[in-house]
Design a protein around this motif. Structure first.
Motif, PDB file in Angstrom:
ATOM      1  N   SER A 221       0.830  -1.206   0.000  1.00 21.04           N
ATOM      2  CA  SER A 221       0.000   0.000   0.000  1.00 21.04           C
ATOM      3  C   SER A 221       0.870   1.264   0.000  1.00 21.04           C
ATOM      4  N   ILE A 222       2.049   1.194   0.618  1.00 21.53           N
ATOM      5  CA  ILE A 222       2.918   2.386   0.600  1.00 21.53           C
ATOM      6  C   ILE A 222       3.322   2.715  -0.838  1.00 21.53           C
ATOM      7  N   GLU A 225       0.369   4.031  -2.884  1.00 16.96           N
ATOM      8  CA  GLU A 225       0.055   5.425  -2.545  1.00 16.96           C
ATOM      9  C   GLU A 225       1.015   6.396  -3.214  1.00 16.96           C
ATOM     10  N   LEU A 226       2.241   5.948  -3.454  1.00 16.59           N
ATOM     11  CA  LEU A 226       3.231   6.817  -4.105  1.00 16.59           C
ATOM     12  C   LEU A 226       3.094   6.797  -5.630  1.00 16.59           C
ATOM     13  N   LYS A 366       7.114   5.796   6.629  1.00 16.05           N
ATOM     14  CA  LYS A 366       5.737   5.280   6.624  1.00 16.05           C
ATOM     15  C   LYS A 366       5.592   4.038   7.496  1.00 16.05           C
TER      16      LYS A 366
END
Ligand code: PHE
Length: 460
Positions: A221-222, A225-226, A366
């Motif tokens: 997910s990190i 998101e980027l 994060k």
């Protein structure tokens, strides 16, 4: 003094009943038993009821016991379908056979089964099973020995109303503040429910995902998101994609059997690309054997996924991949022979090393790791290379997590036909998990210790 609405229900019922157990009362009021016990406890603190702990035991049939009730004694079942030879006795009939021997219903002679008793008598066990709700001590021992029943301890409370409780006029707590109360100011005179957040409650351990699955989801997910796109590749790779396309010379030690798991047979290599890769290897290292590139292996890193992706992408592009990698490694507290990596590339004419460090910093922060260190390193495929370490506050030390750098043009040009910067990194996820979950031994991740699986930290 006002009471909670459930307390009121309990008190009301007790005014009539005087004395009742928590479990019966729960049935009567159609409330959960724990709730009744909890409320009775709080009423007892106000001296409106008294509690007496009752411990009783209950005899429960086990699954095996249930089976015997349905299908009869194993030794009788055995007699019903009596095999001729011991060699005909299947594993699940053995128990019945042994009991039949013990009871002298059969005899075993030189591998042959001989019937001794024509009609077996009714046994003590069968009588006891018929009488399951009124077992005497001997019968209980008998059935427990054969593991057909178990004894379960039950705790209950007898709740009795006190004279004070009997006289108490029941007023309910108010549980909610309304805008009207605030406007009129009468909330000051209202009796609100109080809560005791420290009261013990039953522990619950619902099913959850494995910690590695959760961490992988978080990592995914990190990157999403980027604005990165996910790619994947095969576990069984060619040496071409795992090494040659990455400009790893054919005589490099990582290619040796001690470091890499090879698989029998060979695989095809894209001809046109292979020609270009051959040229850089010849120009730089002076040798390249096309056969070596066709060898099959278990991929040693996910960098081969990035190499494959580069041939299909147009800049600007950001991709990542997460997957298993395999190394012929001696397993110890910080090494596994099979583990996960997360790999990322940023293929963009406008990026520099500072962007690479920015991505890494952002990624770790994060996950809650704010202090990272970049050290110069060497990889055959990166021109500028850096090792990434993360500071582990609890251990007061740096932990090595993986490599990064900017891909060499000897790699990028043959694969893309362009001379464009490609930021790249590859990190070990199990190492990350060790840090995240505070483990000292990487193997603990896969030991399935139930206590740890239940109590480890969660992602928020
Ligand atoms: N492939 C390297 C490893 O497995 C990591 C790495 C990826 C290094 C990309 C530089 C660039 O350790």
């Amino acid at each position: 003094m006002s009471v909670h609405q459930y307390e009121a229900k309990i008190l009301e019922a007790l005014k009539k009943l005087k004395k009742i157990t928590a479990s019966e009362l729960a049935k009567e009021l159609q409330l959960n038993r724990d709730a009744v016990s909890r409320m009775a406890y709080s009423l007892s603190k106000k001296q409106l009821v008294t509690l007496e702990k009752l411990t009783t035991s209950k005899i429960l049939l086990t699954e095996e016991g249930q089976g015997v009730i349905e299908n009869g004694l194993p030794e009788k079942q055995f007699l019903e379908n009596l095999p001729k030879q011991i060699s005909d006795v299947s594993a699940d009939m053995r128990l019945g056979m042994n009991w039949a021997v013990k009871r002298k219903w059969i005899e075993l002679k030189n591998g042959v089964i001989v019937r001794v008793v024509q009609t077996p008598p009714v046994t003590e066990e069968e009588r006891a099973l018929k009488n399951i709700n009124k077992l005497n001590a001997e019968e209980l021992v008998l059935l427990r020995k054969r593991k057909w029943v178990t004894k379960k301890l039950l705790t209950d409370y007898e709740i009795s109303i006190t004279p004070k409780g009997q006289e108490k006029k029941i007023e309910l707590h108010t549980t909610q503040v309304t805008p009207e109360m605030l406007l009129s100011g009468n909330f000051k005179d209202i009796n609100f429910a109080t809560f005791s957040p420290n009261q013990p409650v039953p522990e619950k351990w619902p099913g959850r995902f494995h910690p590695m699955t959760e961490l992988i989801e978080k990592v995914r997910s990190i990157f999403l998101e980027l604005g990165f796109t996910e790619r994947s590749g095969p576990y069984i790779e060619s040496a071409f994609w795992d090494f040659d396309a990455l400009f790893v010379p054919q005589d490099h030690p990582v290619r040796e059997m001690q470091d890499t798991f090879y698989i029998d047979g060979s695989t095809e290599v894209p001809k046109e690309l292979a020609d270009r890769v051959e040229k850089v290897h010849m120009d730089s290292w002076g040798n390249w054997n096309p056969k070596e590139a066709t060898r099959r292996l278990l991929r040693t890193h996910t960098t081969c996924v990035s190499a494959r992706a580069l041939t299909e992408l147009e800049p600007p592009a950001k991709i990542f991949s997460i997957g298993r990698v395999f190394r012929n490694e001696t397993v110890d507290y910080k090494h596994l022979a099979e583990f996960h990596q997360v790999e990322g590339i940023v293929y963009d004419p406008n990026v520099t090393l500072r962007d690479l460090f920015g991505f890494l910093k952002h990624f770790f922060s994060k996950l809650g790791f704010d202090k990272i260190r970049i050290r110069p390193a060497f990889f055959p495929y990166t021109g500028i290379s850096a090792e990434v370490d993360v500071w582990l506050e609890s251990k007061n030390k740096w932990m090595e997590l993986g490599g990064s750098g900017i891909f060499r043009s000897e790699l990028v040009e043959p694969l893309t036909g362009k001379d464009c910067p490609v930021l790249a990194w590859g990190l070990g996820i199990e190492r990350l998990a060790m840090m995240y979950y505070g483990l000292d031994d990487i193997r603990d991740l896969y030991n399935s210790d139930i206590d740890w699986l239940r109590k480890r930290r969660v992602f928020i």
